[in-house]
Design a protein around this motif. Structure first.
Motif, PDB file in Angstrom:
ATOM      1  N   PRO A  49       0.830  -1.201   0.000  1.00  0.00           N
ATOM      2  CA  PRO A  49       0.000   0.000   0.000  1.00  0.00           C
ATOM      3  C   PRO A  49       0.872   1.261   0.000  1.00  0.00           C
ATOM      4  O   PRO A  49       1.875   1.320   0.720  1.00  0.00           O
ATOM      5  CB  PRO A  49      -0.797  -0.093   1.305  1.00  0.00           C
ATOM      6  N   ALA A  50       0.491   2.244  -0.787  1.00  0.00           N
ATOM      7  CA  ALA A  50       1.254   3.492  -0.865  1.00  0.00           C
ATOM      8  C   ALA A  50       1.287   4.218   0.472  1.00  0.00           C
ATOM      9  O   ALA A  50       2.255   4.914   0.782  1.00  0.00           O
ATOM     10  CB  ALA A  50       0.663   4.399  -1.945  1.00  0.00           C
ATOM     11  N   LEU A  51       0.263   4.038   1.291  1.00  0.00           N
ATOM     12  CA  LEU A  51       0.231   4.763   2.569  1.00  0.00           C
ATOM     13  C   LEU A  51       1.234   4.227   3.591  1.00  0.00           C
ATOM     14  O   LEU A  51       1.540   4.898   4.574  1.00  0.00           O
ATOM     15  CB  LEU A  51      -1.177   4.795   3.161  1.00  0.00           C
ATOM     16  N   LEU A  73       0.850   0.953  -4.072  1.00  0.00           N
ATOM     17  CA  LEU A  73      -0.498   0.946  -4.665  1.00  0.00           C
ATOM     18  C   LEU A  73      -1.446   1.872  -3.926  1.00  0.00           C
ATOM     19  O   LEU A  73      -1.432   1.930  -2.698  1.00  0.00           O
ATOM     20  CB  LEU A  73      -1.112  -0.449  -4.571  1.00  0.00           C
ATOM     21  N   GLU A  74      -2.309   2.541  -4.675  1.00  0.00           N
ATOM     22  CA  GLU A  74      -3.420   3.295  -4.087  1.00  0.00           C
ATOM     23  C   GLU A  74      -4.646   2.389  -3.963  1.00  0.00           C
ATOM     24  O   GLU A  74      -5.419   2.515  -3.021  1.00  0.00           O
ATOM     25  CB  GLU A  74      -3.759   4.520  -4.942  1.00  0.00           C
ATOM     26  N   HIS A  75      -4.824   1.498  -4.962  1.00  0.00           N
ATOM     27  CA  HIS A  75      -5.968   0.584  -5.013  1.00  0.00           C
ATOM     28  C   HIS A  75      -5.485  -0.790  -5.476  1.00  0.00           C
ATOM     29  O   HIS A  75      -4.602  -0.889  -6.322  1.00  0.00           O
ATOM     30  CB  HIS A  75      -7.041   1.092  -5.980  1.00  0.00           C
ATOM     31  N   SER A  76      -6.114  -1.834  -4.960  1.00  0.00           N
ATOM     32  CA  SER A  76      -5.677  -3.190  -5.292  1.00  0.00           C
ATOM     33  C   SER A  76      -5.871  -3.535  -6.771  1.00  0.00           C
ATOM     34  O   SER A  76      -5.115  -4.340  -7.315  1.00  0.00           O
ATOM     35  CB  SER A  76      -6.386  -4.220  -4.406  1.00  0.00           C
ATOM     36  N   ASP A  98      -7.787  -1.992  -0.071  1.00  0.00           N
ATOM     37  CA  ASP A  98      -9.246  -1.928  -0.125  1.00  0.00           C
ATOM     38  C   ASP A  98      -9.882  -3.318  -0.157  1.00  0.00           C
ATOM     39  O   ASP A  98      -9.197  -4.330  -0.306  1.00  0.00           O
ATOM     40  CB  ASP A  98      -9.671  -1.110  -1.345  1.00  0.00           C
ATOM     41  N   GLN A  99     -11.200  -3.330  -0.042  1.00  0.00           N
ATOM     42  CA  GLN A  99     -11.958  -4.585   0.041  1.00  0.00           C
ATOM     43  C   GLN A  99     -12.012  -5.354  -1.274  1.00  0.00           C
ATOM     44  O   GLN A  99     -12.529  -6.468  -1.311  1.00  0.00           O
ATOM     45  CB  GLN A  99     -13.381  -4.313   0.548  1.00  0.00           C
ATOM     46  N   ALA A 103     -10.914 -10.263  -4.384  1.00  0.00           N
ATOM     47  CA  ALA A 103     -11.328 -10.532  -5.769  1.00  0.00           C
ATOM     48  C   ALA A 103     -10.136 -10.428  -6.717  1.00  0.00           C
ATOM     49  O   ALA A 103     -10.003 -11.231  -7.650  1.00  0.00           O
ATOM     50  CB  ALA A 103     -12.436  -9.568  -6.187  1.00  0.00           C
ATOM     51  N   VAL A 104      -9.252  -9.468  -6.476  1.00  0.00           N
ATOM     52  CA  VAL A 104      -8.046  -9.315  -7.291  1.00  0.00           C
ATOM     53  C   VAL A 104      -7.167 -10.559  -7.147  1.00  0.00           C
ATOM     54  O   VAL A 104      -6.675 -11.105  -8.137  1.00  0.00           O
ATOM     55  CB  VAL A 104      -7.274  -8.029  -6.894  1.00  0.00           C
ATOM     56  N   CYS A 105      -6.991 -11.029  -5.917  1.00  0.00           N
ATOM     57  CA  CYS A 105      -6.183 -12.235  -5.682  1.00  0.00           C
ATOM     58  C   CYS A 105      -6.805 -13.451  -6.347  1.00  0.00           C
ATOM     59  O   CYS A 105      -6.088 -14.280  -6.924  1.00  0.00           O
ATOM     60  CB  CYS A 105      -6.004 -12.462  -4.181  1.00  0.00           C
ATOM     61  N   ASP A 106      -8.125 -13.557  -6.294  1.00  0.00           N
ATOM     62  CA  ASP A 106      -8.835 -14.640  -6.988  1.00  0.00           C
ATOM     63  C   ASP A 106      -8.553 -14.603  -8.480  1.00  0.00           C
ATOM     64  O   ASP A 106      -8.282 -15.641  -9.103  1.00  0.00           O
ATOM     65  CB  ASP A 106     -10.348 -14.496  -6.782  1.00  0.00           C
TER      66      ASP A 106
END
Length: 189
Positions: A49-51, A73-76, A98-99, A103-106
Motif C-alpha cells: 500500500p502506498a500509505l 499501490l493506491e488501489h488493489s 481496499d476490500q 477478488a483481485v487475488c482470486d
C-alpha cells in the motif's frame, strides 16, 4: 513449516496468506518465499500500500531491516495489469488495501499466478482487519505467525496499542504497538 505445493501438467495458481500480530515476522516470511521464488527463476512482482511509508516509500522493509523492492499501490485493482506475465505476486500489509483485494487475488490465481499475501488479521481492538479476513476465507494456504508477548514472554497473537488514539489506521512501530498474549492484552484494556 510451509511446504510449497508442486503441481504437474497444467499451471494452477493459488493464494497463500501469512497473518498474525505485529512483530510476528509476517514480512520476513513473505520476503523469504519471494526470494525462494526468484532463486527458482520465477517472474516475481511485489506490491505494498502506498500509505505504508514507515521505513521506505518503494521498498518493503522487515523489522530487522531486510528489504525488497515493491510497487506502491493506491488501489488493489492496480495490480491486475502490472502482474501481466508474472508467475508470483507478493503483497505486503494487505490490511491497508481496499476490500477488492480478495477478488483481485482470486483473479490472479485464476490466471495461474501464485499469490503470497501478508497482513495483520486483527486490528488493535482485536477485530478482523480490512480485507485480510476475506483473504483467509479464500486462501489455499494459511500461515498464522506469533510474536512474543512483551509483558510475560508467552506466545502473542494481539497487537496492543500503547497510545489512547482510537483511529483504526495509525501507522507506528514499537513506539505505538507491542505484541501481547490474550491474557496480557485483555488486562491492558
Amino acid at each position: 513449516m510451509f511446504i510449497e505445493p508442486s503441481f504437474s501438467g497444467t499451471r494452477y495458481g493459488w493464494i497463500e496468506v501469512i497473518c498474525g500480530s505485529m512483530f510476528s515476522g509476517k514480512t520476513e516470511e513473505l520476503m523469504r518465499r519471494l526470494r525462494r521464488a526468484r532463486i527458482a527463476n520465477l517472474k516475481v512482482k511485489v506490491f505494498k500500500p502506498a500509505l505504508d511509508t514507515r521505513y521506505d516509500e518503494q521498498q518493503i522493509v522487515s523489522h530487522d531491516e531486510h528489504m525488497i523492492r515493491s510497487i506502491p499501490l493506491e488501489h488493489s485493482r492496480q495490480i491486475l495489469p502490472l502482474a501481466e506475465g508474472m508467475e508470483v505476486v507478493g503483497i505486503d500489509e494487505a490490511q491497508f488495501l481496499d476490500q477488492e483485494l480478495p477478488a483481485v487475488c482470486d483473479e490472479l490465481a485464476g490466471r495461474g499466478i501464485r499469490v503470497v499475501v501478508a497482513g495483520l488479521d486483527m486490528d488493535f481492538e482485536g477485530r478482523p482487519f480490512g480485507p485480510v479476513p476475506f483473504l483467509l476465507a479464500k486462501a489455499d494456504f494459511v500461515t498464522k505467525l506469533h510474536a512474543i508477548c512483551m509483558q510475560c514472554g508467552d506466545m502473542a497473537t494481539y497487537s496492543y496499542r500503547k497510545s489512547g488514539d482510537k483511529s483504526t489506521l495509525l501507522l507506528g512501530e514499537k513506539d505505538l504497538y507491542e505484541p501481547r498474549c490474550r491474557r496480557c492484552y485483555l488486562l491492558g484494556q
